[in-house]
Design an enzyme around this catalytic site. Structure first.
Site, PDB file in Angstrom:
ATOM      1  N   HIS A 149      94.150 -10.932  61.673  1.00 36.40           N
ATOM      2  CA  HIS A 149      93.690  -9.901  62.294  1.00 36.40           C
ATOM      3  C   HIS A 149      92.069  -9.750  61.218  1.00 36.40           C
ATOM      4  CE1 HIS A 149      96.891  -8.758  64.759  1.00 36.40           C
ATOM      5  NE2 HIS A 149      97.475  -8.898  63.797  1.00 36.40           N
ATOM      6  N   ASP A 151     100.350 -12.866  59.237  1.00 34.80           N
ATOM      7  CA  ASP A 151     100.116 -11.468  60.269  1.00 34.80           C
ATOM      8  C   ASP A 151      99.261 -10.494  59.536  1.00 34.80           C
ATOM      9  OD1 ASP A 151      99.807  -9.834  62.319  1.00 34.80           O
ATOM     10  OD2 ASP A 151     101.916  -8.855  62.083  1.00 34.80           O
TER      11      ASP A 151
END
Length: 427
Positions: A62, A304
């Site tokens: 992200h 992640d």
């Protein structure tokens, strides 16, 4: 730009280390030799017998930009990735605006081209606004994105997922799924188990993940879509994916370093640096993930990487956002706590972070070979350090691994033949 890397160690197919010298020109590896290379170069680097591997690939990060620049930006996130030894990362679409139309994706690509120090392959959303209902124009957007995902939220209806898979299969793009059935999450913030009971926190049942995977593998079978499961966390999920692969369904899956290295017992107090989604599960789940990785049920490791501000994470388990950072710590942690104790081999670890993601997603990266991209990472396997979140290049300092002792430190990262990270003292 030409580079000559001398006195490196290359990891061979049999797992042994071999001396190598590498000549790089015009973004490609032009020559690999076990003896000296006589080519002139703009820069000659003595690798001091350190490990040279393909640049690592992370298919799940992200970057928060646009809309979440207080958490991370394309510039800070890719600098963190380069420091961690990654040369290709795939950025998730839970941004504001969401990349769910051509204009938003073109603006994102322009910003990546302007600010990224490594290769960034963006995802597009499966549904408009990540709302799980109206599909994006998958066929049109497919030309400019890595894959399609609504990561952060599960697709709640079989109808929406079925329609998306049909379009993605036609466009020859993967559907990448955060699997979570919201109807049985029950407002949970940690795993529904011993720790949720002891800390009096609402728990997230394992079933909320595995039931969506079970649904989706059947939809993937029906459509012929490549279906990839994000951050697998439960033993039931591993079992479903294993059975689906045995049935010949095109399903692949990833596991995150924190789910391999930690379980719910690591949570001793209300500390949101241990809050991630999916949550840290039981010891039995952790063991199943490890077994699944070893037997090929789980194909790759992905971090992640999910940065948040310190203020957000200071709100405690109940109110803080889910997610931890991982780009700068992944390799040292996995090397120190899995390779050094002989739980896995160095070759296995490198493959799960390089050639396997490249193969799963058909990327022109992940290889150290002549006439291939000069995406390379130099790692000092002997160097030891203490993880210090205050030194992170990422804006996010939210990690449960602060003060952990590690070795296997990336000291130089080369992307497309350009040095994008170099540890200060390195020659």
């Amino acid at each position: 730009m030409t580079l000559l890397l001398q006195n490196a160690k290359q990891l061979m197919e049999n797992g042994e280390l071999q001396d190598c010298h590498v000549f790089i020109e015009d973004g490609e590896v032009k020559q690999i030799s076990t003896t000296s290379i006589e080519e002139e170069a703009n820069r000659i680097i003595d690798c001091q017998r350190q490990l040279l591997i393909p640049g690592m690939i992370d298919v799940h990060i992200h970057l928060r930009e646009p809309g979440g620049e207080h958490k991370e930006t394309i510039k800070t996130g890719t600098k963190a990735a380069a420091r961690g030894g990654f040369t290709t990362v795939c950025s998730m679409p839970n941004t504001n605006p969401v990349p769910d139309n051509e204009e938003a994706i073109q603006e994102l690509l322009e910003k990546i081209n302007q600010d990224a120090v490594i290769r960034v392959l963006p995802y597009a959303a499966i549904t408009k606004g990540l709302n799980g209902e109206e599909l994006t124009d998958i066929e049109t957007l497919a030309h400019d994105v890595f894959a399609f995902t609504d990561d952060g939220v599960g697709i709640q209806t079989a109808d929406a997922m079925l329609r998306a898979m049909k379009l993605a299969a036609k466009a020859k793009k993967p559907i990448v799924a955060h699997c979570e059935d919201n109807s049985i999450v029950y407002g949970g913030v940690v795993h529904d188990g011993a720790i949720s009971t002891r800390l009096n926190l609402p728990g997230i049942p394992s079933l909320s993940e595995s039931v969506q995977i079970a649904r989706d593998v059947l939809l993937a079978e029906a459509t012929g879509c490549h279906y990839h499961v994000c951050h697998v966390s439960t033993k039931e999920s591993v079992r479903v994916i294993r059975d689906a692969k045995k049935a010949g369904i095109h399903v692949t899956a990833e596991v995150s370093p924190h789910h391999l290295l930690l379980n719910e017992d690591a949570i001793t107090q209300d500390d949101a640096n241990f809050k991630m989604n999916p949550p840290l599960r039981s010891k039995e789940d952790q063991a199943a993930l490890f077994e699944g990785l070893l037997d090929g049920t789980l194909d790759i490791i992905a971090t992640d990487h999910a940065p948040h501000s310190a203020d957000e994470k200071a709100q405690g388990m109940q109110n803080a956002p889910f997610g931890i950072v991982g780009l700068e710590t992944a390799f040292p942690l996995l090397y120190t706590y899995l390779v050094k104790p002989n739980k896995i081999t160095l070759k296995q670890l490198v493959d799960w972070l390089t050639i396997k993601p490249a193969t799963v997603f058909d990327l022109a990266s992940g290889r150290l070979a002549e006439n291939e991209r000069a995406d390379l990472t130099l790692i000092n396997l002997e160097q030891e350090t203490i993880i210090d979140k205050h030194t992170f290049y990422s804006k996010g300092k939210n990690t449960p691994f602060h003060n952990w002792k590690v070795s296997g430190i990336p000291v130089m990262t080369i992307c497309d033949g350009e040095i994008v990270y170099e540890e200060e003292y390195h020659g």
